[in-house]
Design a protein around this motif. Structure first.
Motif, PDB file in Angstrom:
ATOM      1  N   ILE A  44       0.855  -1.188   0.000  1.00  0.00           N
ATOM      2  CA  ILE A  44       0.000   0.000   0.000  1.00  0.00           C
ATOM      3  C   ILE A  44       0.888   1.233   0.000  1.00  0.00           C
ATOM      4  CG2 ILE A  44      -1.703   1.344   1.290  1.00  0.00           C
ATOM      5  CD1 ILE A  44      -2.840  -1.245   2.363  1.00  0.00           C
ATOM      6  N   GLY A  45       0.711   2.082  -1.002  1.00  0.00           N
ATOM      7  CA  GLY A  45       1.419   3.353  -1.037  1.00  0.00           C
ATOM      8  C   GLY A  45       0.653   4.381  -0.238  1.00  0.00           C
ATOM      9  N   VAL A  46       1.293   4.964   0.764  1.00  0.00           N
ATOM     10  CA  VAL A  46       0.647   5.960   1.625  1.00  0.00           C
ATOM     11  C   VAL A  46       1.193   7.337   1.266  1.00  0.00           C
ATOM     12  CG1 VAL A  46       0.258   6.738   3.993  1.00  0.00           C
ATOM     13  CG2 VAL A  46       0.401   4.286   3.489  1.00  0.00           C
ATOM     14  N   THR A  47       0.319   8.215   0.821  1.00  0.00           N
ATOM     15  CA  THR A  47       0.734   9.574   0.478  1.00  0.00           C
ATOM     16  C   THR A  47       0.012  10.566   1.379  1.00  0.00           C
ATOM     17  OG1 THR A  47       0.769  11.266  -1.255  1.00  0.00           O
ATOM     18  CG2 THR A  47      -0.944   9.572  -1.429  1.00  0.00           C
ATOM     19  N   GLN A  48       0.782  11.423   2.048  1.00  0.00           N
ATOM     20  CA  GLN A  48       0.237  12.396   3.003  1.00  0.00           C
ATOM     21  C   GLN A  48       0.830  13.753   2.691  1.00  0.00           C
ATOM     22  OE1 GLN A  48      -0.180  11.052   7.091  1.00  0.00           O
ATOM     23  NE2 GLN A  48       0.636  12.986   7.866  1.00  0.00           N
ATOM     24  N   ILE A  49       0.005  14.790   2.698  1.00  0.00           N
ATOM     25  CA  ILE A  49       0.461  16.110   2.269  1.00  0.00           C
ATOM     26  C   ILE A  49       1.503  16.710   3.203  1.00  0.00           C
ATOM     27  CG2 ILE A  49      -1.467  17.275   3.396  1.00  0.00           C
ATOM     28  CD1 ILE A  49       0.361  18.339   0.158  1.00  0.00           C
ATOM     29  N   MET A  50       1.370  16.487   4.508  1.00  0.00           N
ATOM     30  CA  MET A  50       2.344  17.019   5.469  1.00  0.00           C
ATOM     31  C   MET A  50       2.104  16.379   6.833  1.00  0.00           C
ATOM     32  SD  MET A  50       0.861  20.861   6.293  1.00  0.00           S
ATOM     33  CE  MET A  50       1.244  21.451   4.643  1.00  0.00           C
ATOM     34  N   TYR A  75       3.877  -1.210   3.802  1.00  0.00           N
ATOM     35  CA  TYR A  75       3.548   0.176   3.497  1.00  0.00           C
ATOM     36  C   TYR A  75       4.750   0.909   2.919  1.00  0.00           C
ATOM     37  CZ  TYR A  75      -0.537  -0.675   6.445  1.00  0.00           C
ATOM     38  OH  TYR A  75      -1.691  -1.188   6.975  1.00  0.00           O
ATOM     39  N   ASP A  76       4.492   1.674   1.883  1.00  0.00           N
ATOM     40  CA  ASP A  76       5.472   2.621   1.361  1.00  0.00           C
ATOM     41  C   ASP A  76       4.944   4.001   1.731  1.00  0.00           C
ATOM     42  OD1 ASP A  76       7.143   4.275  -0.034  1.00  0.00           O
ATOM     43  OD2 ASP A  76       6.968   3.225  -1.947  1.00  0.00           O
ATOM     44  N   VAL A  77       5.459   4.556   2.813  1.00  0.00           N
ATOM     45  CA  VAL A  77       4.920   5.796   3.379  1.00  0.00           C
ATOM     46  C   VAL A  77       5.724   6.995   2.876  1.00  0.00           C
ATOM     47  CG1 VAL A  77       4.343   7.037   5.493  1.00  0.00           C
ATOM     48  CG2 VAL A  77       4.194   4.539   5.435  1.00  0.00           C
ATOM     49  N   GLN A  78       5.036   7.928   2.234  1.00  0.00           N
ATOM     50  CA  GLN A  78       5.687   9.116   1.683  1.00  0.00           C
ATOM     51  C   GLN A  78       4.953  10.374   2.140  1.00  0.00           C
ATOM     52  OE1 GLN A  78       8.530   8.980  -0.216  1.00  0.00           O
ATOM     53  NE2 GLN A  78       8.508   6.758   0.117  1.00  0.00           N
ATOM     54  N   ASN A  79       5.710  11.403   2.512  1.00  0.00           N
ATOM     55  CA  ASN A  79       5.141  12.662   2.981  1.00  0.00           C
ATOM     56  C   ASN A  79       5.641  13.798   2.098  1.00  0.00           C
ATOM     57  OD1 ASN A  79       4.753  15.157   4.591  1.00  0.00           O
ATOM     58  ND2 ASN A  79       4.064  13.721   6.167  1.00  0.00           N
ATOM     59  N   ALA A  80       4.720  14.572   1.559  1.00  0.00           N
ATOM     60  CA  ALA A  80       5.093  15.651   0.627  1.00  0.00           C
ATOM     61  C   ALA A  80       5.597  16.901   1.326  1.00  0.00           C
ATOM     62  CB  ALA A  80       3.896  16.011  -0.251  1.00  0.00           C
ATOM     63  N   PRO A 108      -5.262  17.221  -1.351  1.00  0.00           N
ATOM     64  CA  PRO A 108      -4.274  17.303  -2.435  1.00  0.00           C
ATOM     65  C   PRO A 108      -3.579  15.970  -2.716  1.00  0.00           C
ATOM     66  CG  PRO A 108      -3.542  18.534  -0.499  1.00  0.00           C
ATOM     67  CD  PRO A 108      -4.959  18.180  -0.275  1.00  0.00           C
ATOM     68  N   SER A 109      -3.410  15.143  -1.698  1.00  0.00           N
ATOM     69  CA  SER A 109      -2.795  13.830  -1.907  1.00  0.00           C
ATOM     70  C   SER A 109      -3.684  12.962  -2.783  1.00  0.00           C
ATOM     71  CB  SER A 109      -2.553  13.130  -0.568  1.00  0.00           C
ATOM     72  OG  SER A 109      -1.719  13.899   0.268  1.00  0.00           O
TER      73      SER A 109
END
Length: 331
Positions: A44-50, A75-80, A108-109
């Motif tokens: 699961i790719g996790v994308t979070q704006i901040m 999980y592949d956790v990424q924070n913008a 936005p994510s």
């Protein structure tokens, strides 16, 4: 830490066999309709704006639901970190890695993820207006490859404004938000409509970065009776700046999320972001198990609305907490 799923040789061979069997006249199965074997692992790719507490709680709730399901998940956790270009890059990378599902934690994510794929299932949370953000066709029938949970309770704005007017005697309400966030504009538009009905006046100040939040608050604090902060990612990240200005001026600060009470807000009509994230996680389980496609799972508003008051802040600004308010008290 970034985790990258390595597909097993068995999975690759099986996929090749299916494609060969189907021939050129049949479409290959989409990720939402191809559940894995019990012992296989999902990514699961996790994308979070901040980073901020409410979004982090939603992520925790999501992961708890997956843990309870017994699914084998990485999980592949990424924070913008508030950077929309990074947001797009994260979504592009998830599509390139062919993750099994994208969990988009913020408006936005989710918008970035949807702009990159119409095939990989996307489950969102921490979104105020999924329809207005053009993530779903409707809450009841999302359509496409996206569904999820909103954190905006339909009664939250009305109850907040009524409390400000009837219990705090407010006539002019101040707010600070990032006009570049669709999530925030949707809330402000709803606030304006209901303020007109109640005869209240709104004073707005915009902050496009966290560094501008304190100055924006200072620019309106002497013109308002109450400050009302919506779930704006930019402002919530710098929430202590708003608290400092409000407390120095003895102005009640009401937040749209209860997690901001721990950071100094006076009161909040809000929802439990852990619960909202948990419900999104339950949707993800149904999708990964092959029980439902995103288009078949109605997007959901939060079920419960809480009213909580921070006693320490109430004492600081000199507001007496009345029993008839029926508020939960944070000591």
């Amino acid at each position: 830490m970034r985790y990258i799923m390595k597909k097993s040789v068995l999975s690759i061979v099986s996929a090749a066999f299916i494609l060969a069997a189907c021939g050129s006249n049949s479409a290959s199965p989409t990720p939402e309709s191809k559940p894995k074997e019990k012992d296989e692992q999902y990514t699961i790719g996790v994308t979070q704006i901040m980073e901020h507490p409410a979004l982090n709680l939603a992520h925790e709730g999501f992961q708890k639901a997956l843990e309870e399901s017994g699914l084998n998940v990485k999980y592949d956790v990424q924070n913008a970190q508030g950077d929309n270009s990074a947001n797009d890059t994260i979504a592009t990378n998830f599509v390139g890695a062919n993750v099994d599902l994208i969990f988009a934690n913020s408006t936005p994510s989710a918008q970035a993820a949807l702009s990159k794929t119409t095939e990989i299932p996307i489950v969102f949370t921490s979104v105020v207006d999924p329809v207005g953000a053009e993530l779903v066709a409707s809450m009841e029938e999302p359509g496409g490859n996206v569904t999820g949970t909103s954190h905006h309770h339909p009664d939250s704005i009305a109850r907040t404004l009524k409390f400000m007017k009837e219990e705090l005697g407010a006539k002019t309400i101040g707010t600070v938000y990032n006009a570049g966030e669709q999530n925030s504009r949707a809330q402000i538009d709803k606030i304006k409509v209901q303020m007109d009905e109640l005869g209240l006046v709104l004073k707005e100040a915009s902050a496009s970065t966290t560094a501008e939040v304190k100055q924006a608050t200072e620019s309106i604090v002497d013109k308002v009776d109450v400050l009302y902060i919506v779930t704006d990612n930019t402002v919530v990240t710098a929430f202590e700046s708003v608290v400092s200005v409000a407390n120095d001026n003895k102005i009640p600060l009401i937040a749209a999320d209860i997690d901001s009470l721990d950071r100094g807000a006076f009161a909040a009509f809000g929802v439990d972001f852990f619960e909202v994230g948990h419900e999104a996680g339950e949707m993800a389980v149904k999708i990964l198990n092959g029980e439902s496609k995103p288009s078949e799972i109605a997007a959901q508003p939060p079920k419960n609305l809480k009213f909580v008051i921070n006693k320490k802040t109430a004492d600081t600004i000199g507001v007496e907490i009345k029993p008839e308010w029926n508020a939960e008290i944070l000591d």
